[in-house]
Design a protein around this motif. Structure first.
Motif, PDB file in Angstrom:
ATOM      1  N   LYS A  64       0.883  -1.149  -0.132  1.00  0.00           N
ATOM      2  CA  LYS A  64      -0.242   0.224  -0.233  1.00  0.00           C
ATOM      3  C   LYS A  64       0.922   1.224   0.068  1.00  0.00           C
ATOM      4  O   LYS A  64       0.897   1.962  -0.255  1.00  0.00           O
ATOM      5  N   ILE A  65       1.907   1.044   0.765  1.00  0.00           N
ATOM      6  CA  ILE A  65       2.349   2.574   1.308  1.00  0.00           C
ATOM      7  C   ILE A  65       4.061   2.142   0.961  1.00  0.00           C
ATOM      8  O   ILE A  65       5.211   3.084   0.984  1.00  0.00           O
ATOM      9  N   GLY A  66       4.224   1.375   0.610  1.00  0.00           N
ATOM     10  CA  GLY A  66       6.007   1.382  -0.140  1.00  0.00           C
ATOM     11  C   GLY A  66       6.844   0.157   1.071  1.00  0.00           C
ATOM     12  O   GLY A  66       7.830  -0.746   1.532  1.00  0.00           O
ATOM     13  N   LEU A  67       6.874   0.806   2.549  1.00  0.00           N
ATOM     14  CA  LEU A  67       7.478   0.320   3.833  1.00  0.00           C
ATOM     15  C   LEU A  67       6.336   0.695   4.448  1.00  0.00           C
ATOM     16  O   LEU A  67       5.803   1.944   4.812  1.00  0.00           O
ATOM     17  N   THR A  68       6.707   0.122   6.061  1.00  0.00           N
ATOM     18  CA  THR A  68       5.689   0.258   6.963  1.00  0.00           C
ATOM     19  C   THR A  68       6.617   0.347   8.590  1.00  0.00           C
ATOM     20  O   THR A  68       8.039  -1.117   8.181  1.00  0.00           O
ATOM     21  N   MET A  69       6.866   0.750   9.019  1.00  0.00           N
ATOM     22  CA  MET A  69       6.814   0.641  10.404  1.00  0.00           C
ATOM     23  C   MET A  69       6.157  -0.703  10.799  1.00  0.00           C
ATOM     24  O   MET A  69       4.928  -1.155  10.572  1.00  0.00           O
ATOM     25  N   SER A  70       5.974  -0.947  11.505  1.00  0.00           N
ATOM     26  CA  SER A  70       5.383  -2.123  12.803  1.00  0.00           C
ATOM     27  C   SER A  70       4.024  -2.004  13.179  1.00  0.00           C
ATOM     28  O   SER A  70       3.695  -1.075  13.221  1.00  0.00           O
ATOM     29  N   LYS A  71       3.231  -2.614  13.337  1.00  0.00           N
ATOM     30  CA  LYS A  71       1.802  -2.425  13.856  1.00  0.00           C
ATOM     31  C   LYS A  71       1.983  -1.849  15.316  1.00  0.00           C
ATOM     32  O   LYS A  71       1.386  -0.338  15.002  1.00  0.00           O
ATOM     33  N   ALA A  72       2.454  -2.301  15.858  1.00  0.00           N
ATOM     34  CA  ALA A  72       3.077  -1.630  17.577  1.00  0.00           C
ATOM     35  C   ALA A  72       3.490  -0.651  16.945  1.00  0.00           C
ATOM     36  O   ALA A  72       2.990   0.731  17.158  1.00  0.00           O
ATOM     37  N   ASP A  73       4.879  -0.338  16.180  1.00  0.00           N
ATOM     38  CA  ASP A  73       4.844   1.016  16.205  1.00  0.00           C
ATOM     39  C   ASP A  73       4.497   2.757  15.832  1.00  0.00           C
ATOM     40  O   ASP A  73       4.039   3.745  16.561  1.00  0.00           O
ATOM     41  N   CYS A  74       3.239   1.514  14.841  1.00  0.00           N
ATOM     42  CA  CYS A  74       2.501   2.787  13.851  1.00  0.00           C
ATOM     43  C   CYS A  74       1.123   2.963  15.115  1.00  0.00           C
ATOM     44  O   CYS A  74       0.699   4.289  15.419  1.00  0.00           O
ATOM     45  N   LEU A  75       0.786   2.119  16.003  1.00  0.00           N
ATOM     46  CA  LEU A  75      -0.734   1.984  16.564  1.00  0.00           C
ATOM     47  C   LEU A  75       0.061   2.940  17.369  1.00  0.00           C
ATOM     48  O   LEU A  75      -0.948   3.477  18.824  1.00  0.00           O
ATOM     49  N   ASP A  82      -0.841   7.760  17.950  1.00  0.00           N
ATOM     50  CA  ASP A  82      -1.200   6.224  16.644  1.00  0.00           C
ATOM     51  C   ASP A  82      -0.677   7.240  15.020  1.00  0.00           C
ATOM     52  O   ASP A  82      -2.189   8.304  14.452  1.00  0.00           O
ATOM     53  N   LEU A  83      -0.191   6.306  14.153  1.00  0.00           N
ATOM     54  CA  LEU A  83       0.259   7.089  13.283  1.00  0.00           C
ATOM     55  C   LEU A  83      -1.297   5.946  11.922  1.00  0.00           C
ATOM     56  O   LEU A  83      -1.474   6.406  11.013  1.00  0.00           O
ATOM     57  N   GLY A  84      -2.034   5.435  12.474  1.00  0.00           N
ATOM     58  CA  GLY A  84      -2.213   4.245  11.578  1.00  0.00           C
ATOM     59  C   GLY A  84      -1.497   3.196  11.413  1.00  0.00           C
ATOM     60  O   GLY A  84      -0.564   3.570  11.008  1.00  0.00           O
ATOM     61  N   TYR A  85      -2.231   2.051  10.877  1.00  0.00           N
ATOM     62  CA  TYR A  85      -1.119   1.248  10.470  1.00  0.00           C
ATOM     63  C   TYR A  85      -1.688   0.687   8.844  1.00  0.00           C
ATOM     64  O   TYR A  85      -2.534   0.884   8.141  1.00  0.00           O
ATOM     65  N   PRO A  86      -0.586   0.605   7.488  1.00  0.00           N
ATOM     66  CA  PRO A  86       0.605   0.618   7.864  1.00  0.00           C
ATOM     67  C   PRO A  86       1.170   2.466   7.469  1.00  0.00           C
ATOM     68  O   PRO A  86      -0.314   3.381   7.781  1.00  0.00           O
ATOM     69  N   CYS A  87       2.666   2.580   8.543  1.00  0.00           N
ATOM     70  CA  CYS A  87       2.497   3.708   8.103  1.00  0.00           C
ATOM     71  C   CYS A  87       4.180   3.686   8.539  1.00  0.00           C
ATOM     72  O   CYS A  87       5.169   3.042   8.346  1.00  0.00           O
ATOM     73  N   TYR A  88       4.688   5.316   7.695  1.00  0.00           N
ATOM     74  CA  TYR A  88       6.241   4.937   7.721  1.00  0.00           C
ATOM     75  C   TYR A  88       7.056   6.617   8.089  1.00  0.00           C
ATOM     76  O   TYR A  88       5.928   7.623   7.165  1.00  0.00           O
ATOM     77  N   THR A  89       7.826   7.075   8.292  1.00  0.00           N
ATOM     78  CA  THR A  89       8.337   7.958   9.143  1.00  0.00           C
ATOM     79  C   THR A  89       9.564   7.882   8.333  1.00  0.00           C
ATOM     80  O   THR A  89      10.481   7.224   8.342  1.00  0.00           O
ATOM     81  N   ALA A  90      10.281   8.769   7.035  1.00  0.00           N
ATOM     82  CA  ALA A  90      11.148   9.624   6.380  1.00  0.00           C
ATOM     83  C   ALA A  90      12.196   9.355   7.546  1.00  0.00           C
ATOM     84  O   ALA A  90      12.544  10.059   8.741  1.00  0.00           O
ATOM     85  N   ARG A  91      13.247   8.520   6.956  1.00  0.00           N
ATOM     86  CA  ARG A  91      14.525   8.944   8.031  1.00  0.00           C
ATOM     87  C   ARG A  91      14.837  10.135   8.086  1.00  0.00           C
ATOM     88  O   ARG A  91      15.336  11.024   7.390  1.00  0.00           O
ATOM     89  N   GLY A  92      14.951  10.236   9.454  1.00  0.00           N
ATOM     90  CA  GLY A  92      15.256  12.020   9.266  1.00  0.00           C
ATOM     91  C   GLY A  92      14.555  12.285   9.842  1.00  0.00           C
ATOM     92  O   GLY A  92      14.800  13.745  10.571  1.00  0.00           O
ATOM     93  N   ASP A  93      13.067  12.681   9.630  1.00  0.00           N
ATOM     94  CA  ASP A  93      12.007  13.104  10.035  1.00  0.00           C
ATOM     95  C   ASP A  93      11.804  13.751  11.766  1.00  0.00           C
ATOM     96  O   ASP A  93      12.314  12.746  12.321  1.00  0.00           O
ATOM     97  N   GLY A  94      11.216  14.202  12.361  1.00  0.00           N
ATOM     98  CA  GLY A  94      11.882  14.904  13.466  1.00  0.00           C
ATOM     99  C   GLY A  94      12.339  15.805  13.727  1.00  0.00           C
ATOM    100  O   GLY A  94      13.090  16.876  13.681  1.00  0.00           O
ATOM    101  N   SER A  95      14.395  15.058  13.176  1.00  0.00           N
ATOM    102  CA  SER A  95      15.318  15.501  13.748  1.00  0.00           C
ATOM    103  C   SER A  95      16.295  16.146  12.623  1.00  0.00           C
ATOM    104  O   SER A  95      16.691  17.378  13.567  1.00  0.00           O
ATOM    105  N   ALA A  96      15.953  15.705  11.919  1.00  0.00           N
ATOM    106  CA  ALA A  96      16.822  16.265  10.801  1.00  0.00           C
ATOM    107  C   ALA A  96      18.284  16.029  11.013  1.00  0.00           C
ATOM    108  O   ALA A  96      19.194  16.768  10.503  1.00  0.00           O
ATOM    109  N   PHE A  97      18.660  15.551  11.873  1.00  0.00           N
ATOM    110  CA  PHE A  97      20.038  14.835  12.157  1.00  0.00           C
ATOM    111  C   PHE A  97      20.707  14.229  10.757  1.00  0.00           C
ATOM    112  O   PHE A  97      20.221  14.121  10.136  1.00  0.00           O
ATOM    113  N   ASN A  98      21.736  14.860  10.798  1.00  0.00           N
ATOM    114  CA  ASN A  98      23.104  14.763   9.949  1.00  0.00           C
ATOM    115  C   ASN A  98      23.093  13.122  10.760  1.00  0.00           C
ATOM    116  O   ASN A  98      23.226  13.227  11.615  1.00  0.00           O
TER     117      ASN A  98
END
Length: 159
Positions: A64-75, A82-98
């Motif tokens: 459905k969305i390409g990649l997903t975190m686990s159901k537990a992490d999504c919920l 609760d991001l809903g399942y499936p869910c994906y957070t891009a690498r770096g999102d939130g912190s924007a760290f190198n």
């Protein structure tokens, strides 16, 4: 109001202006493919050949969305995470760290990327930084087709 209090207020305001915004970053890409298994083989080989940590971040392919975190992490915990399942957070999102490790990301999550690709990423760096140039020079010895692509990473609250 004293000068010191005024300076504290100005500094807090400026700090908030730099939060909850997108930050330009360069992402060092080793490979893009529509085949997750192919990306996984490349990621494992790259980690060994470049002596970098492989961190798939617990992500798995999802039709459905390409990649997903686990159901537990999504919920989440039920406290608004609760991001809903499936869910994906891009690498770096939130912190924007190198950072500098090997992962597989899904291109749909990044501005300016072609849609529908699994992307083998070696690092996220500041745009045109000395760090990016040094890493790319080292990576080119093994992966001559690797390149840095500019995108924007979210820096701020993820709720």
């Amino acid at each position: 109001m004293s000068f010191l209090m005024l300076m504290c207020c100005v500094r807090e305001t400026l700090a908030q202006d730099n939060y909850n915004t997108e930050v330009p970053k360069d992402i060092i890409i080793l490979k893009s493919t529509k085949d997750y298994k192919n990306a996984l083989v490349t990621a494992k080989q790259a980690a060994a050949r470049l002596h970098k940590k492989l961190d798939l971040r617990g992500l798995t392919p999802n039709k459905k969305i390409g990649l997903t975190m686990s159901k537990a992490d999504c919920l989440g915990s039920g406290d608004g995470d609760d991001l809903g399942y499936p869910c994906y957070t891009a690498r770096g999102d939130g912190s924007a760290f190198n950072d500098s490790y090997i992962s597989i990301e899904y291109s749909d999550a990044y501005k300016g990327f072609a849609k529908g690709f699994y992307v083998v990423v070696a690092a996220i760096t500041d745009v045109k930084s000395a760090n990016m140039k040094a890493q790319l020079t080292r990576i080119h010895k093994i992966y001559p087709d690797a390149y840095a692509k500019r995108t924007y990473i979210w820096f701020g609250c993820m709720h």
